[in-house]
Design a protein around this motif. Structure first.
Motif, PDB file in Angstrom:
ATOM      1  N   PRO A 244      21.518-126.006  33.551  1.00  0.00           N
ATOM      2  CA  PRO A 244      22.774-126.733  33.328  1.00  0.00           C
ATOM      3  C   PRO A 244      23.573-126.169  35.519  1.00  0.00           C
ATOM      4  CG  PRO A 244      22.556-126.582  31.321  1.00  0.00           C
ATOM      5  CD  PRO A 244      21.920-125.514  31.820  1.00  0.00           C
ATOM      6  N   PHE A 245      23.935-125.313  35.781  1.00  0.00           N
ATOM      7  CA  PHE A 245      24.788-124.470  35.987  1.00  0.00           C
ATOM      8  C   PHE A 245      23.707-124.201  37.732  1.00  0.00           C
ATOM      9  CE2 PHE A 245      22.935-120.648  34.538  1.00  0.00           C
ATOM     10  CZ  PHE A 245      22.572-120.012  35.320  1.00  0.00           C
ATOM     11  N   PHE A 246      22.513-124.529  37.794  1.00  0.00           N
ATOM     12  CA  PHE A 246      21.594-125.028  38.737  1.00  0.00           C
ATOM     13  C   PHE A 246      21.885-125.982  39.264  1.00  0.00           C
ATOM     14  CE2 PHE A 246      19.866-120.406  37.424  1.00  0.00           C
ATOM     15  CZ  PHE A 246      20.153-119.813  38.948  1.00  0.00           C
ATOM     16  N   THR A 247      21.402-127.233  37.725  1.00  0.00           N
ATOM     17  CA  THR A 247      20.709-128.471  38.571  1.00  0.00           C
ATOM     18  C   THR A 247      22.187-129.290  38.195  1.00  0.00           C
ATOM     19  OG1 THR A 247      20.789-129.336  36.112  1.00  0.00           O
ATOM     20  CG2 THR A 247      18.971-128.188  37.528  1.00  0.00           C
ATOM     21  N   ASN A 248      23.196-128.945  38.029  1.00  0.00           N
ATOM     22  CA  ASN A 248      24.781-129.460  38.381  1.00  0.00           C
ATOM     23  C   ASN A 248      25.739-128.767  38.359  1.00  0.00           C
ATOM     24  OD1 ASN A 248      26.740-131.590  38.401  1.00  0.00           O
ATOM     25  ND2 ASN A 248      27.040-131.768  35.876  1.00  0.00           N
ATOM     26  N   PHE A 249      25.926-128.628  39.191  1.00  0.00           N
ATOM     27  CA  PHE A 249      26.610-127.089  39.727  1.00  0.00           C
ATOM     28  C   PHE A 249      28.076-127.341  39.390  1.00  0.00           C
ATOM     29  CE2 PHE A 249      30.096-124.376  42.688  1.00  0.00           C
ATOM     30  CZ  PHE A 249      28.953-123.213  41.997  1.00  0.00           C
ATOM     31  N   SER A 250      28.567-128.716  39.921  1.00  0.00           N
ATOM     32  CA  SER A 250      30.537-129.136  39.774  1.00  0.00           C
ATOM     33  C   SER A 250      30.394-129.442  38.430  1.00  0.00           C
ATOM     34  CB  SER A 250      30.405-130.208  40.989  1.00  0.00           C
ATOM     35  OG  SER A 250      30.069-131.062  40.033  1.00  0.00           O
ATOM     36  N   GLY A 251      29.641-129.442  37.846  1.00  0.00           N
ATOM     37  CA  GLY A 251      30.155-129.591  35.924  1.00  0.00           C
ATOM     38  C   GLY A 251      29.954-128.282  34.944  1.00  0.00           C
ATOM     39  N   SER A 252      29.358-127.338  35.778  1.00  0.00           N
ATOM     40  CA  SER A 252      29.466-126.249  34.979  1.00  0.00           C
ATOM     41  C   SER A 252      30.418-125.092  35.466  1.00  0.00           C
ATOM     42  CB  SER A 252      27.829-125.934  34.916  1.00  0.00           C
ATOM     43  OG  SER A 252      27.597-127.527  34.839  1.00  0.00           O
ATOM     44  N   VAL A 253      31.276-125.721  36.705  1.00  0.00           N
ATOM     45  CA  VAL A 253      32.212-124.149  37.032  1.00  0.00           C
ATOM     46  C   VAL A 253      33.668-124.447  35.981  1.00  0.00           C
ATOM     47  CG1 VAL A 253      33.389-123.435  38.605  1.00  0.00           C
ATOM     48  CG2 VAL A 253      31.360-124.248  39.201  1.00  0.00           C
ATOM     49  N   ALA A 254      33.797-123.532  35.452  1.00  0.00           N
ATOM     50  CA  ALA A 254      35.311-123.517  34.824  1.00  0.00           C
ATOM     51  C   ALA A 254      36.733-123.513  35.763  1.00  0.00           C
ATOM     52  CB  ALA A 254      35.263-121.832  34.186  1.00  0.00           C
ATOM     53  N   LYS A 255      37.059-124.621  35.270  1.00  0.00           N
ATOM     54  CA  LYS A 255      38.333-124.785  35.212  1.00  0.00           C
ATOM     55  C   LYS A 255      39.349-123.874  34.822  1.00  0.00           C
ATOM     56  CE  LYS A 255      37.128-129.688  36.775  1.00  0.00           C
ATOM     57  NZ  LYS A 255      37.125-130.781  36.659  1.00  0.00           N
ATOM     58  N   PHE A 256      40.828-123.630  35.232  1.00  0.00           N
ATOM     59  CA  PHE A 256      41.586-123.011  34.445  1.00  0.00           C
ATOM     60  C   PHE A 256      43.248-123.957  34.515  1.00  0.00           C
ATOM     61  CE2 PHE A 256      39.117-120.868  37.318  1.00  0.00           C
ATOM     62  CZ  PHE A 256      38.515-119.792  36.469  1.00  0.00           C
ATOM     63  N   ASP A 257      43.652-124.143  33.253  1.00  0.00           N
ATOM     64  CA  ASP A 257      45.501-124.607  33.242  1.00  0.00           C
ATOM     65  C   ASP A 257      45.546-124.137  32.263  1.00  0.00           C
ATOM     66  OD1 ASP A 257      46.684-126.827  32.143  1.00  0.00           O
ATOM     67  OD2 ASP A 257      46.331-126.943  30.398  1.00  0.00           O
ATOM     68  N   ILE A 258      47.046-123.955  31.983  1.00  0.00           N
ATOM     69  CA  ILE A 258      47.642-122.657  31.508  1.00  0.00           C
ATOM     70  C   ILE A 258      47.641-123.132  29.534  1.00  0.00           C
ATOM     71  CG2 ILE A 258      50.195-124.336  31.175  1.00  0.00           C
ATOM     72  CD1 ILE A 258      49.782-120.067  31.160  1.00  0.00           C
ATOM     73  N   SER A 259      47.238-123.934  29.411  1.00  0.00           N
ATOM     74  CA  SER A 259      47.132-124.292  28.185  1.00  0.00           C
ATOM     75  C   SER A 259      45.718-123.921  27.063  1.00  0.00           C
ATOM     76  CB  SER A 259      47.414-125.730  27.395  1.00  0.00           C
ATOM     77  OG  SER A 259      48.615-126.667  27.645  1.00  0.00           O
ATOM     78  N   ALA A 260      44.723-124.161  28.238  1.00  0.00           N
ATOM     79  CA  ALA A 260      43.323-123.812  28.055  1.00  0.00           C
ATOM     80  C   ALA A 260      43.534-122.328  27.580  1.00  0.00           C
ATOM     81  CB  ALA A 260      42.561-123.809  28.990  1.00  0.00           C
ATOM     82  N   ILE A 261      44.371-121.479  28.832  1.00  0.00           N
ATOM     83  CA  ILE A 261      44.089-120.030  28.719  1.00  0.00           C
ATOM     84  C   ILE A 261      45.068-119.247  27.335  1.00  0.00           C
ATOM     85  CG2 ILE A 261      45.278-118.445  30.360  1.00  0.00           C
ATOM     86  CD1 ILE A 261      44.577-119.441  32.433  1.00  0.00           C
ATOM     87  N   LEU A 262      45.738-120.076  27.338  1.00  0.00           N
ATOM     88  CA  LEU A 262      46.798-119.523  26.131  1.00  0.00           C
ATOM     89  C   LEU A 262      45.932-120.191  24.678  1.00  0.00           C
ATOM     90  CD1 LEU A 262      50.426-121.295  26.506  1.00  0.00           C
ATOM     91  CD2 LEU A 262      49.148-118.224  26.595  1.00  0.00           C
ATOM     92  N   VAL A 263      45.028-120.847  25.138  1.00  0.00           N
ATOM     93  CA  VAL A 263      44.182-120.897  23.640  1.00  0.00           C
ATOM     94  C   VAL A 263      43.253-119.676  23.665  1.00  0.00           C
ATOM     95  CG1 VAL A 263      42.317-122.485  22.336  1.00  0.00           C
ATOM     96  CG2 VAL A 263      44.197-123.515  23.333  1.00  0.00           C
ATOM     97  N   MET A 264      42.785-119.212  24.504  1.00  0.00           N
ATOM     98  CA  MET A 264      41.269-118.634  25.020  1.00  0.00           C
ATOM     99  C   MET A 264      41.469-117.202  24.745  1.00  0.00           C
ATOM    100  SD  MET A 264      39.185-121.214  23.731  1.00  0.00           S
ATOM    101  CE  MET A 264      37.503-120.193  24.370  1.00  0.00           C
ATOM    102  N   ALA A 265      42.962-116.816  25.795  1.00  0.00           N
ATOM    103  CA  ALA A 265      42.796-115.545  26.505  1.00  0.00           C
ATOM    104  C   ALA A 265      43.610-114.500  24.886  1.00  0.00           C
ATOM    105  CB  ALA A 265      43.843-115.138  27.309  1.00  0.00           C
ATOM    106  N   PRO A 266      44.484-115.100  24.174  1.00  0.00           N
ATOM    107  CA  PRO A 266      44.620-114.638  23.456  1.00  0.00           C
ATOM    108  C   PRO A 266      43.376-113.773  21.834  1.00  0.00           C
ATOM    109  CG  PRO A 266      46.379-115.625  23.861  1.00  0.00           C
ATOM    110  CD  PRO A 266      45.004-116.561  24.261  1.00  0.00           C
ATOM    111  N   ILE A 267      42.402-114.524  22.316  1.00  0.00           N
ATOM    112  CA  ILE A 267      41.426-113.783  21.045  1.00  0.00           C
ATOM    113  C   ILE A 267      40.603-112.782  21.259  1.00  0.00           C
ATOM    114  CG2 ILE A 267      38.874-114.747  20.356  1.00  0.00           C
ATOM    115  CD1 ILE A 267      40.245-117.522  20.622  1.00  0.00           C
ATOM    116  N   ALA A 268      41.019-112.863  22.985  1.00  0.00           N
ATOM    117  CA  ALA A 268      40.185-111.044  23.779  1.00  0.00           C
ATOM    118  C   ALA A 268      40.859-109.977  22.594  1.00  0.00           C
ATOM    119  CB  ALA A 268      41.028-110.742  25.443  1.00  0.00           C
ATOM    120  N   LEU A 269      42.085-109.908  22.310  1.00  0.00           N
ATOM    121  CA  LEU A 269      42.829-109.080  21.410  1.00  0.00           C
ATOM    122  C   LEU A 269      41.661-108.335  20.226  1.00  0.00           C
ATOM    123  CD1 LEU A 269      46.381-109.673  21.590  1.00  0.00           C
ATOM    124  CD2 LEU A 269      45.243-108.411  23.014  1.00  0.00           C
TER     125      LEU A 269
END
Length: 466
Positions: A244-269
């Motif tokens: 999909p990232f080849f055929t629909n590049f704009s729909g596959s690229v990550a987007k950034f928001d502080i709420s989503a970062i606070l959801v996912m980043a702590p799991i890195a621990l």
């Protein structure tokens, strides 16, 4: 002794001595070992309403593994597959309905979830820098099992309701999947014991094919009665096609928001504890100290950059796989070249939309049956992390930290939303629990944890093993 008799007798450091055909087969064995768990992650994430691509997942599992091997000087026989640790974050993102996420579709939510994973991967790189500067023992002093254990427990518990919801669409099919996994894992020998999840999915799928031929039905998400299997999408899919990232590049690229970062980043621990445990396990298996050479900082950078690269183009987080460590034990072939062959196989399979649609056709009940085992075992691994590291819960300090983590993780069911200026920030229960546990551990006196002081301290945190 002939070369053909050496497999399973003495460790083999150079698989080229066995000949090309055997090397190819050994690589195929590693691919099968990682395959069930790697494709299961996008299947589960799709059930949360986020369209994570199986093709993209396989592609970046292969590419991430190859990058990891380059980063670690081609020395470490590890495969990087989809991380289960981030399933809780994906689920939370699928449920997000506050602020900007209120009217957002699943595809866009996935982009923001992936943005959070990109940051989580960069946390790996930051820790790698810290490890290089101050040493692994000093860093891990601030992430003891009394913090990471309860966090891992919460990852499984928060996902448990989705297992029940999927399984109840057809209980008998879910029980078939569960039964096969239990039998393979408890009584299986050799390769059977290493791939119980894959066997559970395949065995239950064959049962579904038979049931479908006999007219059996299941309930869909809306409670409607539907055929057990639908192969229309498989018939229409091409055998070969781009991700999909080849055929629909704009729909596959990550987007950034502080709420989503606070959801996912702590799991890195928790995921980093998994990484360190797997590095220790691989080192013990092959008789090399990979934490010293090529160094934990190199393995963390390889894992972290592979994770960020995958998420940047719409894939899941990567992690070193304990399943493939099991294959190293079984075959006694410790040559990283066979792992790189498995990575190449994964990349090749990622170019088949038809293969991806076959995976999509798996009934939700099978996913529910597999999830019953998998989610429960994630929590059980958290318990094992606490027990094997001999966390003393007669110590009120430890009791308070664990209690606050568990109550935060289970109590903040809708998370915590607050505004900073004009920006609305939402923290999920898992993020709140992780932050609370780390802060309490840093503030309260009496942290006497010393990483590596016990035989199990380095190896009890894997989320990737069954």
């Amino acid at each position: 002794m002939k070369k053909t008799d050496t497999i399973g007798q003495q460790p083999i450091r150079d698989a080229r001595t066995l000949g090309t055909p055997k090397m190819l087969i050994l690589g195929l064995q590693h691919m099968f070992a990682m395959f069930g768990a790697t494709v299961l992650v996008p299947i589960l994430v799709q059930s949360y309403g986020l369209p994570l691509s199986i093709q993209t997942t396989l592609f970046f599992a292969g590419i991430g593994t190859l990058f990891f091997h380059v980063c670690t000087k081609l020395k470490v026989p590890a495969f990087l597959g989809s991380s289960f640790a981030f399933l809780g974050g994906f689920f939370a993102m699928g449920q997000m309905d506050q602020g900007m996420y209120a009217a957002m579709d699943g595809a866009e939510k996935l982009q923001y979830a992936c943005g959070g994973i990109v940051v989580a991967g960069l946390v790996y790189v930051l820790l790698a820098l810290v490890v290089k500067l101050v040493g692994v023992h000093r860093v891990m002093h601030f992430l003891p099992p009394v913090v990471t254990g309860p966090i891992i427990i919460l990852i499984g518990l928060n996902l448990a309701p989705t297992a029940v919801n999927n399984a109840k669409t057809c209980w008998w099919l879910a029980l078939v999947a569960m039964g096969i996994i239990v039998v393979a894992n408890i009584w299986g020998k050799g390769m059977i014991k290493i791939i119980p999840i894959l066997l559970g999915v395949v065995g239950a799928y064959l049962a579904a094919v038979i049931g479908n031929a006999m007219g059996a039905t299941v309930l869909d998400a809306a409670g409607n009665v539907t055929p057990m299997l639908n192969f229309e999408a498989v018939k229409e899919a091409q055998i070969f096609g781009l991700q999909p990232f080849f055929t629909n590049f704009s729909g596959s690229v990550a987007k950034f928001d502080i709420s989503a970062i606070l959801v996912m980043a702590p799991i890195a621990l928790a995921a980093m504890m998994e990484h360190i445990g797997d590095m220790s396990a691989i080192s013990a298996t092959v008789g090399e100290n990979f934490i010293e050479d090529p160094g934990l900082h190199r393995t963390l950078i390889g894992d972290g950059v592979a994770t960020s690269l995958s998420a940047l183009f719409g894939g899941p987080a990567n992690t070193t796989y304990g399943e493939n460590t099991g294959v190293l034990v079984l075959s006694k072939v410790h040559d990283p070249r066979v792992i790189r062959l498995a990575a190449i196989y994964a990349v090749i399979l990622s170019f088949s939309p038809a293969f991806a649609e076959i995976i999509h056709s798996i009934p939700a009940a099978i996913i529910g049956g597999v999830s019953f085992i998998l989610y429960g075992m994630i929590s059980a691994i958290g318990v094992r992390n606490v027990v094997e590291n001999q966390v003393d819960f007669t110590n009120s300090r430890n009791l308070i930290i664990a209690a606050v983590i568990l109550v935060c993780g289970l109590g903040f069911t809708d998370g915590l939303t607050f505004a900073v200026g004009s920006t609305s920030i939402t923290m999920t229960s898992l993020a709140i629990a992780a932050i609370a546990g780390i802060l309490l551990n840093a503030i309260l006196p009496g942290n006497d944890f010393h990483f590596g002081s016990t035989a199990s301290a380095d190896t009890a945190a894997s989320l990737g093993r069954y």
